[in-house]
Design an enzyme around this catalytic site. Structure first.
Site, PDB file in Angstrom:
ATOM      1  N   PRO A 105       0.602  20.169 -61.454  1.00  0.00           N
ATOM      2  CA  PRO A 105       0.386  21.174 -62.812  1.00  0.00           C
ATOM      3  C   PRO A 105      -0.939  21.399 -63.481  1.00  0.00           C
ATOM      4  O   PRO A 105      -1.121  21.864 -64.535  1.00  0.00           O
ATOM      5  CB  PRO A 105       1.642  21.317 -63.706  1.00  0.00           C
ATOM      6  CG  PRO A 105       1.594  19.847 -64.605  1.00  0.00           C
ATOM      7  CD  PRO A 105       1.382  19.246 -62.523  1.00  0.00           C
ATOM      8  N   CYS A 106      -1.794  21.825 -62.255  1.00  0.00           N
ATOM      9  CA  CYS A 106      -3.339  22.004 -62.505  1.00  0.00           C
ATOM     10  C   CYS A 106      -3.446  23.020 -63.740  1.00  0.00           C
ATOM     11  O   CYS A 106      -4.140  23.410 -64.510  1.00  0.00           O
ATOM     12  CB  CYS A 106      -4.010  22.324 -61.541  1.00  0.00           C
ATOM     13  SG  CYS A 106      -3.432  22.979 -60.558  1.00  0.00           S
ATOM     14  N   HIS A 107      -2.350  23.971 -63.354  1.00  0.00           N
ATOM     15  CA  HIS A 107      -2.022  25.179 -64.326  1.00  0.00           C
ATOM     16  C   HIS A 107      -1.842  25.354 -65.702  1.00  0.00           C
ATOM     17  O   HIS A 107      -2.288  25.737 -66.920  1.00  0.00           O
ATOM     18  CB  HIS A 107      -1.568  26.458 -63.282  1.00  0.00           C
ATOM     19  CG  HIS A 107       0.040  25.556 -63.443  1.00  0.00           C
ATOM     20  ND1 HIS A 107       0.813  24.862 -62.894  1.00  0.00           N
ATOM     21  CD2 HIS A 107       1.204  26.147 -64.964  1.00  0.00           C
ATOM     22  CE1 HIS A 107       2.076  25.132 -63.283  1.00  0.00           C
ATOM     23  NE2 HIS A 107       2.251  25.538 -64.646  1.00  0.00           N
TER      24      HIS A 107
END
Length: 182
Positions: A140-142
């Site tokens: 989950p780079c967001h």
């Protein structure tokens, strides 16, 4: 994960058509929606040029269901999804492992992850690793922000607006006074 063959498929989500690729060692890549289904398909064809588009085997079904649920607002961490990390550098693996521990609706900064890696000076390298993330949103780079809670970049179609949309889906809210996220 024991998969007999490689392949990729598109699947619908609340934010558009995503792509998923699989191989004998697990999920080899995930693609967030591009400008439309055709653009997402083309991106998958470029990323997995030698792999056929096909119906996903049953073992990939739970990964697709989990991604759909997350993008539909269910708090999912997707930690159960086995990733094929062949070809991913050791540094990127460590960054992705830390990012995968960030719960839905929560955020950390590039500096936080760099500090956990043992060197706050690695913040830019952390950002670069997340910019090359082949598994969004499973990694989950967001959920990773710039210093001070600033939004930072996002390499998926739509850039920072897509990042904010995904955080909003997860229940993260901007601070109305500063524009920062908690």
């Amino acid at each position: 994960m024991n998969l007999e063959s490689k392949g990729f498929a598109l699947f619908d989500t609340a934010i558009g058509a995503c792509g998923i690729a699989w191989g004998p060692r697990g999920i080899a890549g995930v693609q967030l929606p591009e400008s439309g289904e055709g653009a997402t398909r083309e991106r998958m064809r470029r990323r997995f040029a030698q792999w056929p588009e096909r119906e996903p085997p049953p073992v990939v079904g739970p990964a697709i269901a989990g991604i759909r649920a997350l993008l539909n607002g269910e708090p999912r961490d997707l930690a159960e999804i086995a990733l094929d990390l062949e070809g991913v550098s050791e540094f990127h693996r460590r960054v992705y492992e830390i990012a995968r521990r960030i719960p839905p609706g929560r955020t950390r900064t590039y500096g936080d992850i760099a500090a956990e890696l043992g060197d706050k000076g690695l913040a830019r390298a952390v950002g670069q690793a997340l910019g090359l993330n082949p598994f969004a949103p499973v990694v989950p780079c967001h959920r990773v922000l710039a210093a001070g809670g600033q939004w930072g970049g996002f390499s998926a179609h739509g850039g920072a607006a897509s990042k904010l949309r995904m955080l909003a889906i997860e229940g993260a809210r901007p601070d109305s006074d500063s524009g920062h996220l908690f």
